[in-house]
Design a protein around this motif. Structure first.
Motif, PDB file in Angstrom:
ATOM      1  N   PRO A 113     113.284  76.004  92.311  1.00 12.98           N
ATOM      2  CA  PRO A 113     113.476  75.597  93.709  1.00 12.98           C
ATOM      3  C   PRO A 113     113.238  74.113  93.947  1.00 12.98           C
ATOM      4  O   PRO A 113     112.393  73.496  93.291  1.00 12.98           O
ATOM      5  CB  PRO A 113     112.440  76.448  94.451  1.00 12.98           C
ATOM      6  N   ILE A 114     113.982  73.541  94.896  1.00 14.08           N
ATOM      7  CA  ILE A 114     113.789  72.139  95.261  1.00 14.08           C
ATOM      8  C   ILE A 114     112.790  72.004  96.407  1.00 14.08           C
ATOM      9  O   ILE A 114     112.494  70.891  96.833  1.00 14.08           O
ATOM     10  CB  ILE A 114     115.120  71.465  95.646  1.00 14.08           C
ATOM     11  N   GLY A 115     112.269  73.111  96.876  1.00 13.56           N
ATOM     12  CA  GLY A 115     111.280  73.050  97.957  1.00 13.56           C
ATOM     13  C   GLY A 115     110.798  74.425  98.357  1.00 13.56           C
ATOM     14  O   GLY A 115     109.601  74.713  98.353  1.00 13.56           O
ATOM     15  N   ASN A 116     111.733  75.282  98.688  1.00 10.84           N
ATOM     16  CA  ASN A 116     111.399  76.636  99.124  1.00 10.84           C
ATOM     17  C   ASN A 116     111.286  77.544  97.901  1.00 10.84           C
ATOM     18  O   ASN A 116     112.263  77.787  97.200  1.00 10.84           O
ATOM     19  CB  ASN A 116     112.488  77.151 100.073  1.00 10.84           C
ATOM     20  N   LEU A 117     110.086  78.045  97.646  1.00  9.77           N
ATOM     21  CA  LEU A 117     109.855  78.857  96.453  1.00  9.77           C
ATOM     22  C   LEU A 117     110.702  80.118  96.414  1.00  9.77           C
ATOM     23  O   LEU A 117     110.945  80.682  95.350  1.00  9.77           O
ATOM     24  CB  LEU A 117     108.372  79.234  96.363  1.00  9.77           C
ATOM     25  N   ARG A 118     111.182  80.578  97.555  1.00  6.29           N
ATOM     26  CA  ARG A 118     111.990  81.791  97.591  1.00  6.29           C
ATOM     27  C   ARG A 118     113.410  81.579  97.064  1.00  6.29           C
ATOM     28  O   ARG A 118     114.167  82.538  96.906  1.00  6.29           O
ATOM     29  CB  ARG A 118     112.046  82.341  99.016  1.00  6.29           C
ATOM     30  N   ASP A 119     113.768  80.338  96.781  1.00  4.33           N
ATOM     31  CA  ASP A 119     115.121  80.056  96.309  1.00  4.33           C
ATOM     32  C   ASP A 119     115.306  80.309  94.815  1.00  4.33           C
ATOM     33  O   ASP A 119     116.410  80.142  94.299  1.00  4.33           O
ATOM     34  CB  ASP A 119     115.501  78.599  96.614  1.00  4.33           C
ATOM     35  N   ILE A 120     114.279  80.717  94.113  1.00  2.15           N
ATOM     36  CA  ILE A 120     114.424  80.950  92.686  1.00  2.15           C
ATOM     37  C   ILE A 120     115.180  82.255  92.448  1.00  2.15           C
ATOM     38  O   ILE A 120     115.138  83.182  93.264  1.00  2.15           O
ATOM     39  CB  ILE A 120     113.045  80.998  91.991  1.00  2.15           C
ATOM     40  N   THR A 121     115.893  82.344  91.331  1.00  2.00           N
ATOM     41  CA  THR A 121     116.658  83.553  91.026  1.00  2.00           C
ATOM     42  C   THR A 121     115.813  84.532  90.215  1.00  2.00           C
ATOM     43  O   THR A 121     114.852  84.144  89.541  1.00  2.00           O
ATOM     44  CB  THR A 121     117.934  83.220  90.230  1.00  2.00           C
TER      45      THR A 121
ATOM     46  N   ASP B   8     110.593  69.244  87.776  1.00  2.00           N
ATOM     47  CA  ASP B   8     109.716  69.501  88.926  1.00  2.00           C
ATOM     48  C   ASP B   8     110.434  70.305  90.001  1.00  2.00           C
ATOM     49  O   ASP B   8     109.826  71.130  90.679  1.00  2.00           O
ATOM     50  CB  ASP B   8     109.221  68.180  89.530  1.00  2.00           C
ATOM     51  N   ALA B   9     111.715  70.065  90.157  1.00  2.00           N
ATOM     52  CA  ALA B   9     112.489  70.767  91.179  1.00  2.00           C
ATOM     53  C   ALA B   9     113.967  70.664  90.850  1.00  2.00           C
ATOM     54  O   ALA B   9     114.434  69.630  90.374  1.00  2.00           O
ATOM     55  CB  ALA B   9     112.218  70.173  92.559  1.00  2.00           C
ATOM     56  N   GLY B  10     114.698  71.745  91.105  1.00  2.00           N
ATOM     57  CA  GLY B  10     116.135  71.724  90.922  1.00  2.00           C
ATOM     58  C   GLY B  10     116.567  71.995  89.491  1.00  2.00           C
ATOM     59  O   GLY B  10     115.850  72.598  88.705  1.00  2.00           O
TER      60      GLY B  10
ATOM     61  N   THR C 202     115.620  72.364 102.248  1.00  2.00           N
ATOM     62  CA  THR C 202     115.080  73.720 102.063  1.00  2.00           C
ATOM     63  C   THR C 202     113.630  73.854 102.496  1.00  2.00           C
ATOM     64  O   THR C 202     113.059  74.945 102.417  1.00  2.00           O
ATOM     65  CB  THR C 202     115.201  74.231 100.602  1.00  2.00           C
ATOM     66  N   LYS C 203     113.017  72.778 102.965  1.00  2.00           N
ATOM     67  CA  LYS C 203     111.611  72.826 103.353  1.00  2.00           C
ATOM     68  C   LYS C 203     111.485  72.959 104.874  1.00  2.00           C
ATOM     69  O   LYS C 203     112.477  72.953 105.607  1.00  2.00           O
ATOM     70  CB  LYS C 203     110.868  71.581 102.861  1.00  2.00           C
ATOM     71  N   LEU C 204     110.251  73.038 105.340  1.00  2.00           N
ATOM     72  CA  LEU C 204     109.984  73.283 106.756  1.00  2.00           C
ATOM     73  C   LEU C 204     110.576  72.200 107.648  1.00  2.00           C
ATOM     74  O   LEU C 204     111.113  72.486 108.719  1.00  2.00           O
ATOM     75  CB  LEU C 204     108.469  73.392 106.986  1.00  2.00           C
ATOM     76  N   TYR C 205     110.473  70.940 107.222  1.00  2.00           N
ATOM     77  CA  TYR C 205     110.929  69.829 108.063  1.00  2.00           C
ATOM     78  C   TYR C 205     112.274  69.266 107.583  1.00  2.00           C
ATOM     79  O   TYR C 205     112.516  68.068 107.663  1.00  2.00           O
ATOM     80  CB  TYR C 205     109.868  68.728 108.097  1.00  2.00           C
TER      81      TYR C 205
ATOM     82  N   PRO D  35     111.124  57.101 106.077  1.00  2.00           N
ATOM     83  CA  PRO D  35     110.750  58.484 106.388  1.00  2.00           C
ATOM     84  C   PRO D  35     109.799  59.016 105.323  1.00  2.00           C
ATOM     85  O   PRO D  35     109.442  58.302 104.372  1.00  2.00           O
ATOM     86  CB  PRO D  35     112.087  59.221 106.348  1.00  2.00           C
ATOM     87  N   LYS D  36     109.402  60.254 105.465  1.00  2.00           N
ATOM     88  CA  LYS D  36     108.588  60.918 104.453  1.00  2.00           C
ATOM     89  C   LYS D  36     109.428  61.999 103.771  1.00  2.00           C
ATOM     90  O   LYS D  36     110.346  62.539 104.361  1.00  2.00           O
ATOM     91  CB  LYS D  36     107.347  61.548 105.086  1.00  2.00           C
ATOM     92  N   GLY D  37     109.083  62.313 102.537  1.00  2.00           N
ATOM     93  CA  GLY D  37     109.735  63.415 101.851  1.00  2.00           C
ATOM     94  C   GLY D  37     110.809  62.983 100.871  1.00  2.00           C
ATOM     95  O   GLY D  37     111.049  61.794 100.639  1.00  2.00           O
ATOM     96  N   GLU D  38     111.474  63.992 100.298  1.00  2.00           N
ATOM     97  CA  GLU D  38     112.529  63.768  99.311  1.00  2.00           C
ATOM     98  C   GLU D  38     113.842  63.443 100.024  1.00  2.00           C
ATOM     99  O   GLU D  38     114.203  64.096 101.001  1.00  2.00           O
ATOM    100  CB  GLU D  38     112.707  65.015  98.444  1.00  2.00           C
ATOM    101  N   ILE D  39     114.559  62.434  99.519  1.00  2.00           N
ATOM    102  CA  ILE D  39     115.760  61.926 100.187  1.00  2.00           C
ATOM    103  C   ILE D  39     116.988  62.044  99.280  1.00  2.00           C
ATOM    104  O   ILE D  39     116.934  61.705  98.100  1.00  2.00           O
ATOM    105  CB  ILE D  39     115.588  60.445 100.584  1.00  2.00           C
ATOM    106  N   VAL D  40     118.093  62.530  99.849  1.00  2.00           N
ATOM    107  CA  VAL D  40     119.403  62.461  99.202  1.00  2.00           C
ATOM    108  C   VAL D  40     120.367  61.850 100.220  1.00  2.00           C
ATOM    109  O   VAL D  40     120.419  62.297 101.367  1.00  2.00           O
ATOM    110  CB  VAL D  40     119.921  63.844  98.761  1.00  2.00           C
TER     111      VAL D  40
END
Length: 323
Positions: A53-61, A125-127, A232-235, A256-261
């Protein structure tokens, strides 16, 4: 690939809160999802590339969970990050660090384990691993050693940002992180001016305002773009506008804060006409009388708004006496 412990004849391992985990029993290839404990089937030997997951742990398969649970070891970019993921799903597979500073000796040890018949899972770490991380060196070493490579697809920040941006996705170019220094960053952006597709960039939050300002100056302030944050995260937020407007907004608001694309629309090619070409040639001939080819092309490109690469190619032809 998995066997649920709630199936007939199967019993889920239980432990009361007061009991301490035993260290003398062998590790079990299990994971817990949806409140159910499952046992993963044995993995085939080789290197398994697992998206997380890139943020939300529920996104894993489910397949990813089973792979992580059944692997002999998980190779992680940051073991602290991956340990949180594994603990969330009750996975006890040993963790080994594998990151950008891992040297040839570390890769040789991993390849030796793979050649011995082990199944190793590689995560970032993510993705999806290998996208802006050093995993490809291990994959290359494994391929050279004739070790099977098994991709386990899943979350990707690139694809998530693309589908959220609202820009064309039929053709896109992933650039990753631009250079940190302004001069090198602008030079790289110059090389991306005429890429015939949507651009996908990663950027650190504290450099975002500067990067957007350079992108607006080099690629053009009217290009459509989107800044996606904390996907995929709260904010989670997606800001869609032109490069110029986004540059002004983040210059005012600050980093800003957080991961950016960042997603940037493709360049539009202006319709060429004989009259327009004649005007361009006249301006270039005048500029070439006083300036170098590069400087003349830059000046005329700024004056006409035409792509620098197109103007430079024409200036080069005129300087060589080609009509």
């Amino acid at each position: 690939m998995t066997r649920r412990f709630d199936a007939p004849g199967a019993t889920a391992p239980t432990r009361t809160p007061s009991q301490k985990p035993r260290t003398d029993r062998p590790r079990t290839n299990t994971f817990t999802a949806f409140g159910l404990a499952s046992e993963a089937e044995k993995l085939s030997p080789g290197l398994h590339i697992v998206a997380t997951p890139i943020g939300n742990l529920r996104d894993i398969t489910i397949r990813a969970l089973a792979t992580l649970a059944a692997a002999d070891a998980v190779l992680a970019e940051d073991t602290r990050v991956t340990r949180t993921l594994l603990a969330h799903y009750g996975i006890t597979t040993p963790l080994l660090a594998y990151h950008e500073h891992s040297n040839d000796a570390v890769r040789e040890r991993m390849v030796a384990r793979l050649q011995a018949g082990e199944a190793l899972a590689l995560v970032s770490d993510a993705g999806t691993p290998l996208v802006s991380d050093p995993g490809y060196k291990l994959v290359q070493a494994a391929i050279e050693a004739s070790i099977p490579i098994t991709p386990v697809p899943g979350p990707s920040a690139v694809m998530t940002a693309l589908v959220a941006a609202g820009l064309p996705t039929d053709r896109f170019f992933f650039e990753g992180f631009l250079p940190q220094k302004a001069g090198a960053r602008r030079n790289r952006l110059e090389a991306l001016v005429q890429v015939p597709g949507t651009l996908v960039l990663f950027e650190s939050p504290h450099r975002l305002p500067e990067m957007l300002a350079d992108a607006a100056a080099v690629l053009g302030p009217d290009r459509p773009a989107a800044v996606t944050r904390e996907l995929t995260k709260l904010y989670e937020t997606v800001r869609r506008d032109t490069l110029g407007s986004l540059s002004d907004r983040f210059a005012q608001d600050g980093p800003p804060k957080g991961e950016i694309v960042v997603i940037i629309g493709a360049a539009t090619t202006p319709e060429r006409t004989a009259e327009g070409d004649a005007v361009l040639d006249a301006l270039l001939r005048t500029a070439l009388e006083r300036h170098s080819i590069k400087d003349a092309a830059s000046l005329v490109a700024d004056e006409t708004g035409q792509p620098r690469r197109v103007v430079y190619t024409r200036a080069l032809a005129l300087a060589r006496g080609e009509e």
